[in-house]
Design an enzyme around this catalytic site. Structure first.
Site, PDB file in Angstrom:
ATOM      1  N   ARG A 152      31.087  68.300  39.960  1.00 20.15           N
ATOM      2  CA  ARG A 152      30.920  67.786  41.322  1.00 20.15           C
ATOM      3  C   ARG A 152      31.070  68.839  42.403  1.00 20.15           C
ATOM      4  O   ARG A 152      30.340  68.814  43.397  1.00 20.15           O
ATOM      5  CB  ARG A 152      31.976  66.713  41.570  1.00 20.15           C
ATOM      6  CG  ARG A 152      31.610  65.455  40.903  1.00 20.15           C
ATOM      7  CD  ARG A 152      32.503  64.343  41.326  1.00 20.15           C
ATOM      8  NE  ARG A 152      31.953  63.151  40.704  1.00 20.15           N
ATOM      9  CZ  ARG A 152      32.554  61.994  40.621  1.00 20.15           C
ATOM     10  NH1 ARG A 152      33.741  61.842  41.159  1.00 20.15           N
ATOM     11  NH2 ARG A 152      31.986  60.980  40.032  1.00 20.15           N
ATOM     12  N   HIS A 194      32.842  64.139  46.792  1.00 17.98           N
ATOM     13  CA  HIS A 194      31.708  63.582  46.058  1.00 17.98           C
ATOM     14  C   HIS A 194      30.433  64.125  46.679  1.00 17.98           C
ATOM     15  O   HIS A 194      30.300  64.154  47.902  1.00 17.98           O
ATOM     16  CB  HIS A 194      31.707  62.049  46.109  1.00 17.98           C
ATOM     17  CG  HIS A 194      30.855  61.451  45.042  1.00 17.98           C
ATOM     18  ND1 HIS A 194      29.472  61.474  45.107  1.00 17.98           N
ATOM     19  CD2 HIS A 194      31.173  60.857  43.874  1.00 17.98           C
ATOM     20  CE1 HIS A 194      28.992  60.900  44.013  1.00 17.98           C
ATOM     21  NE2 HIS A 194      29.999  60.519  43.250  1.00 17.98           N
ATOM     22  N   GLU A 250      27.373  60.695  32.586  1.00 16.38           N
ATOM     23  CA  GLU A 250      27.651  61.208  33.932  1.00 16.38           C
ATOM     24  C   GLU A 250      27.869  62.714  33.872  1.00 16.38           C
ATOM     25  O   GLU A 250      28.013  63.288  32.781  1.00 16.38           O
ATOM     26  CB  GLU A 250      28.869  60.501  34.533  1.00 16.38           C
ATOM     27  CG  GLU A 250      28.537  59.091  34.983  1.00 16.38           C
ATOM     28  CD  GLU A 250      29.609  58.462  35.853  1.00 16.38           C
ATOM     29  OE1 GLU A 250      30.680  59.055  36.008  1.00 16.38           O
ATOM     30  OE2 GLU A 250      29.357  57.365  36.363  1.00 16.38           O
ATOM     31  N   HIS A 284      36.583  62.361  48.200  1.00 18.38           N
ATOM     32  CA  HIS A 284      36.457  61.268  47.238  1.00 18.38           C
ATOM     33  C   HIS A 284      37.700  61.056  46.384  1.00 18.38           C
ATOM     34  O   HIS A 284      38.172  59.940  46.239  1.00 18.38           O
ATOM     35  CB  HIS A 284      35.264  61.593  46.337  1.00 18.38           C
ATOM     36  CG  HIS A 284      34.891  60.501  45.396  1.00 18.38           C
ATOM     37  ND1 HIS A 284      34.599  59.229  45.816  1.00 18.38           N
ATOM     38  CD2 HIS A 284      34.747  60.496  44.040  1.00 18.38           C
ATOM     39  CE1 HIS A 284      34.294  58.482  44.767  1.00 18.38           C
ATOM     40  NE2 HIS A 284      34.396  59.217  43.683  1.00 18.38           N
ATOM     41  N   ARG A 319      38.326  66.826  38.780  1.00 23.37           N
ATOM     42  CA  ARG A 319      38.303  65.655  37.899  1.00 23.37           C
ATOM     43  C   ARG A 319      36.931  65.475  37.261  1.00 23.37           C
ATOM     44  O   ARG A 319      35.899  65.577  37.931  1.00 23.37           O
ATOM     45  CB  ARG A 319      38.633  64.415  38.734  1.00 23.37           C
ATOM     46  CG  ARG A 319      38.494  63.116  37.995  1.00 23.37           C
ATOM     47  CD  ARG A 319      38.624  61.967  38.967  1.00 23.37           C
ATOM     48  NE  ARG A 319      37.490  61.900  39.843  1.00 23.37           N
ATOM     49  CZ  ARG A 319      36.762  60.791  40.054  1.00 23.37           C
ATOM     50  NH1 ARG A 319      37.081  59.670  39.454  1.00 23.37           N
ATOM     51  NH2 ARG A 319      35.747  60.807  40.887  1.00 23.37           N
TER      52      ARG A 319
HETATM   53  C1  FAD Z   1      33.723  54.584  46.190  1.00 16.85           C
HETATM   54  C2  FAD Z   1      34.517  55.032  45.001  1.00 16.85           C
HETATM   55  C3  FAD Z   1      33.939  55.068  43.753  1.00 16.85           C
HETATM   56  C4  FAD Z   1      34.674  55.471  42.641  1.00 16.85           C
HETATM   57  N1  FAD Z   1      34.087  55.432  41.418  1.00 16.85           N
HETATM   58  C5  FAD Z   1      34.836  55.725  40.316  1.00 16.85           C
HETATM   59  C6  FAD Z   1      34.307  55.567  39.011  1.00 16.85           C
HETATM   60  O1  FAD Z   1      33.179  55.141  38.838  1.00 16.85           O
HETATM   61  N2  FAD Z   1      35.105  55.891  37.964  1.00 16.85           N
HETATM   62  C7  FAD Z   1      36.377  56.351  38.103  1.00 16.85           C
HETATM   63  O2  FAD Z   1      37.066  56.638  37.119  1.00 16.85           O
HETATM   64  N3  FAD Z   1      36.909  56.501  39.339  1.00 16.85           N
HETATM   65  C8  FAD Z   1      36.187  56.190  40.435  1.00 16.85           C
HETATM   66  N4  FAD Z   1      36.732  56.316  41.685  1.00 16.85           N
HETATM   67  C9  FAD Z   1      38.135  56.726  41.794  1.00 16.85           C
HETATM   68  C10 FAD Z   1      39.018  55.549  41.391  1.00 16.85           C
HETATM   69  O3  FAD Z   1      38.495  54.374  41.971  1.00 16.85           O
HETATM   70  C11 FAD Z   1      40.441  55.743  41.870  1.00 16.85           C
HETATM   71  O4  FAD Z   1      40.929  57.003  41.526  1.00 16.85           O
HETATM   72  C12 FAD Z   1      41.338  54.692  41.234  1.00 16.85           C
HETATM   73  O5  FAD Z   1      40.805  53.409  41.506  1.00 16.85           O
HETATM   74  C13 FAD Z   1      42.739  54.807  41.774  1.00 16.85           C
HETATM   75  O6  FAD Z   1      43.449  53.675  41.381  1.00 16.85           O
HETATM   76  P1  FAD Z   1      44.932  53.495  41.905  1.00 16.85           P
HETATM   77  O7  FAD Z   1      45.401  52.205  41.345  1.00 16.85           O
HETATM   78  O8  FAD Z   1      45.713  54.713  41.630  1.00 16.85           O
HETATM   79  O9  FAD Z   1      44.801  53.435  43.505  1.00 16.85           O
HETATM   80  P2  FAD Z   1      43.971  52.460  44.440  1.00 16.85           P
HETATM   81  O10 FAD Z   1      42.960  51.699  43.696  1.00 16.85           O
HETATM   82  O11 FAD Z   1      43.518  53.257  45.597  1.00 16.85           O
HETATM   83  O12 FAD Z   1      45.081  51.426  44.933  1.00 16.85           O
HETATM   84  C14 FAD Z   1      46.123  51.831  45.796  1.00 16.85           C
HETATM   85  C15 FAD Z   1      46.866  50.595  46.237  1.00 16.85           C
HETATM   86  O13 FAD Z   1      48.045  50.963  46.956  1.00 16.85           O
HETATM   87  C16 FAD Z   1      48.163  50.170  48.118  1.00 16.85           C
HETATM   88  N5  FAD Z   1      48.959  50.921  49.090  1.00 16.85           N
HETATM   89  C17 FAD Z   1      48.673  52.117  49.648  1.00 16.85           C
HETATM   90  N6  FAD Z   1      49.649  52.468  50.496  1.00 16.85           N
HETATM   91  C18 FAD Z   1      50.575  51.481  50.478  1.00 16.85           C
HETATM   92  C19 FAD Z   1      51.792  51.256  51.175  1.00 16.85           C
HETATM   93  N7  FAD Z   1      52.276  52.100  52.099  1.00 16.85           N
HETATM   94  N8  FAD Z   1      52.488  50.134  50.901  1.00 16.85           N
HETATM   95  C20 FAD Z   1      52.022  49.214  50.008  1.00 16.85           C
HETATM   96  N9  FAD Z   1      50.860  49.372  49.342  1.00 16.85           N
HETATM   97  C21 FAD Z   1      50.147  50.502  49.577  1.00 16.85           C
HETATM   98  C22 FAD Z   1      46.716  49.942  48.541  1.00 16.85           C
HETATM   99  O14 FAD Z   1      46.590  48.861  49.424  1.00 16.85           O
HETATM  100  C23 FAD Z   1      46.073  49.698  47.178  1.00 16.85           C
HETATM  101  O15 FAD Z   1      46.275  48.361  46.783  1.00 16.85           O
HETATM  102  C24 FAD Z   1      36.008  55.906  42.806  1.00 16.85           C
HETATM  103  C25 FAD Z   1      36.598  55.895  44.063  1.00 16.85           C
HETATM  104  C26 FAD Z   1      35.868  55.452  45.163  1.00 16.85           C
HETATM  105  C27 FAD Z   1      36.525  55.425  46.508  1.00 16.85           C
END
Ligand code: FAD
Length: 518
Positions: A272, A228, A109, A333, A368
């Site tokens: 990016r 993105h 990537e 993104h 990032r």
């Molecule tokens: C389309 C897309 C593609 C991506 N592709 C990649 C990739 O290929 N590789 C990579 O490394 N990263 C990628 N990313 C980034 C990566 O997915 C995220 O940075 C990562 O998943 C974040 O994980 P997290 O557990 O911190 O948060 P999230 O996965 O966003 O989870 C947050 C959680 O908190 C909960 N929440 C939020 N607010 C509250 C509240 N007030 N009360 C209770 N619960 C709450 C939500 O419901 C959710 O369950 C991508 C992101 C997107 C959107």
């Protein structure tokens, strides 16, 4: 046995809950169902050094280079060194990464010097990880509350006057409840819903970061949002993974000419922010028309097998990307900034950990590196859990500032809202942020955006309505992003100022934000 509340069920929250439940009483709270998160939509993959021709030092170097002088090196070293072990954990939790013969299939990537991106199901990496971890967390002793919204974090001072978290307020279908906690692990994700065009799902409204800020935790690097370069230019902005360009797809303008080669030596695989701004200027030059992503040379069979979900999504919009180029636009993104933490996920507020996208560990700096965020989530969630129950060091995230030299500290108070001022409207806020606090910024536009943000007030928060809370959180976070963007008088990584187009080496330090005592 300590009582730990984990907020969020993306990769960071699920890992934290699973690991913490081995030794503690764990309550997992999430505002939708367990599977709904940014994690679920991740396509491209997860970066880690697993092949013999790659090294941790090279992964560190690539990460630092993408971070444009603002990464915190100790955090980057931890990220890259712990990575392979944490991937192994995922395999043990049941994630089946794609293989090529005996080995994991490794993709390339943007801005990675080696093919080191593991993927699953072709382009359903996040969904596969989420599914395996959700199944695991359901088997552990974790108490799970779905459709439960965390609205605020409660803090009390002890006999020595030391402030510390004591629990949090949550809202569910039955009303408001208080959950006591010895420690909170916030894994509530980023805030893509700040912007009109975003790849993030509707749950991504920055609630945890806003709640932590109101409780007095320090934020850092919030001016850095990664856009993105390639979201399908359709309502809903579906992401077209970087891996597509990694496999050889190219960007062309309305005349059918490639344009990225003139902008950066890595062309379509440049960092990016460079690709996103390259596309934006092409779009401006062609009257706002999206540019095209040409993947036709890869052929229909390859595209369908390697990128099944993108192929399906294109088809649902009547597009055959194996036969014709598809329209793409940049979209918000990933948030590099968030709750400032040390290398163990500890925030400035004793008892409050932040992991995943809600946190600012300093690993991403100003930009990032692709596929480092899923990795950051598991590495730091794991480390946070290991320190549960140990003494909270003084000035926990402050070690980063100490090594970076003086930081610009901003303080922000929720203003007194004038009677009669309009209640914030989410679409107006998202449009304002897109137009004035987006890919390319100027001091004048940021000032004017801040005035507008100050003229709105949050809706009176009805304890049954999540959207009112989300709007209030977005309004607060929009002000933090805009204030920090105004204060950073240079261009660096994801923050680009048309009026300060150069990077200023003397500003290679984080901007922190703290709530002003009222
Ligand atoms: C389309 C897309 C593609 C991506 N592709 C990649 C990739 O290929 N590789 C990579 O490394 N990263 C990628 N990313 C980034 C990566 O997915 C995220 O940075 C990562 O998943 C974040 O994980 P997290 O557990 O911190 O948060 P999230 O996965 O966003 O989870 C947050 C959680 O908190 C909960 N929440 C939020 N607010 C509250 C509240 N007030 N009360 C209770 N619960 C709450 C939500 O419901 C959710 O369950 C991508 C992101 C997107 C959107």
């Amino acid at each position: 046995m300590a009582k730990i509340v984990v907020v969020g069920s993306g990769i960071a929250g699920l890992i934290a809950a699973v690991e913490a439940s081995r030794a503690h009483e764990v309550v997992l709270v999430t505002k939708a169902n367990l599977a709904e998160s940014n994690t679920h939509y991740a396509q491209g993959g997860i970066a880690a050094v697993l092949s013999t021709d790659d090294t941790v030092a090279e992964h560190v170097a690539d990460t630092l280079s993408a971070g444009a002088g603002l990464c915190w090196e100790p955090a980057v070293e931890v990220l890259c060194a712990d990575g392979p072990r944490r991937i192994n954990d995922l395999v043990n939790f049941g994630v089946e990464f794609d293989r090529s013969g005996d080995h994991f299939a490794m993709g390339l990537e943007a801005a990675h010097s080696h093919a080191r991106i593991l993927h699953a199901g072709g382009d359903t990496t996040g969904a596969d990880i989420s599914e395996a971890l959700v199944a695991t967390v359901r088997r552990t002793a974790t108490e799970i509350h779905e459709h439960t919204f965390v609205s605020s974090i409660a803090v009390e001072a002890d006999a020595q006057g030391q402030r510390r978290i004591v629990g949090l307020e949550v809202i569910d279908a039955d009303g408001t409840h208080f959950l006591e906690a010895d420690a909170i692990i916030l894994a509530s994700g980023g805030a893509g819903q700040l912007y009109r065009h975003t790849t993030n799902p509707a749950v991504t409204t920055g609630d945890g970061v806003a709640a932590a800020f109101r409780a007095g935790a320090l934020l850092a690097d919030v001016e850095f949002y990664q856009f993105h370069p390639t979201a399908l230019a359709v309502p809903g902005s579906f992401l077209i993974s970087e891996a597509v360009r990694g496999e050889g797809a190219v960007l062309i303008n309305a005349q059918g000419e490639r344009f990225m080669q003139k902008i950066h030596p890595l062309a379509e695989l440049a960092p990016r922010d460079v690709v996103a701004r390259g596309i934006q200027s092409q779009m401006l030059a062609q009257g706002g028309e999206p540019v095209l992503l040409d993947a036709t040379a890869l052929g229909n069979d390859f595209l369908t097998e390697r990128f099944p979900s993108i192929t399906k999504m294109c088809r649902s919009y009547g597009l055959n990307w194996g036969r014709e180029p598809i329209p793409v636009t940049p979209a918000a993104h990933y948030w590099m900034g968030g709750i400032a933490t040390d290398t163990e996920g500890r925030s400035s507020l004793p008892g409050l950990y932040a992991v995943g996208e809600a946190a600012c560990t300093g690993t991403h700096g100003a930009n990032r590196l692709a596929s480092n965020s899923l990795l950051e989530s598991i590495v730091f969630a794991h480390r946070a859990v290991k320190t549960l129950g140990s003494a909270w060091p003084e000035n926990a995230p402050g070690v980063r500032w100490a090594s970076a030299g003086p930081v610009a500290e901003l303080s922000l108070q929720e203003p007194d809202f004038k009677p009669g001022s309009p209640v914030v409207d989410r679409v107006e806020l998202q449009t304002l942020m897109w137009d004035s606090v987006g890919l390319a910024r100027t001091g004048a536009e940021l000032e004017s955006a801040l005035d507008k943000l100050h003229s709105w007030r949050p809706a009176p928060r009805d304890h049954r309505l999540f959207p009112d809370w989300e709007d209030a959180n977005l309004l607060l976070l929009a002000r933090t992003v805009t204030e920090a963007a105004l204060a950073r008088l240079e261009s660096r990584g994801g923050h680009y100022r048309l009026d300060y187009p150069a990077t200023n080496p003397t500003l290679a330090r984080p901007i922190t934000l703290v709530r002003k005592a009222s």
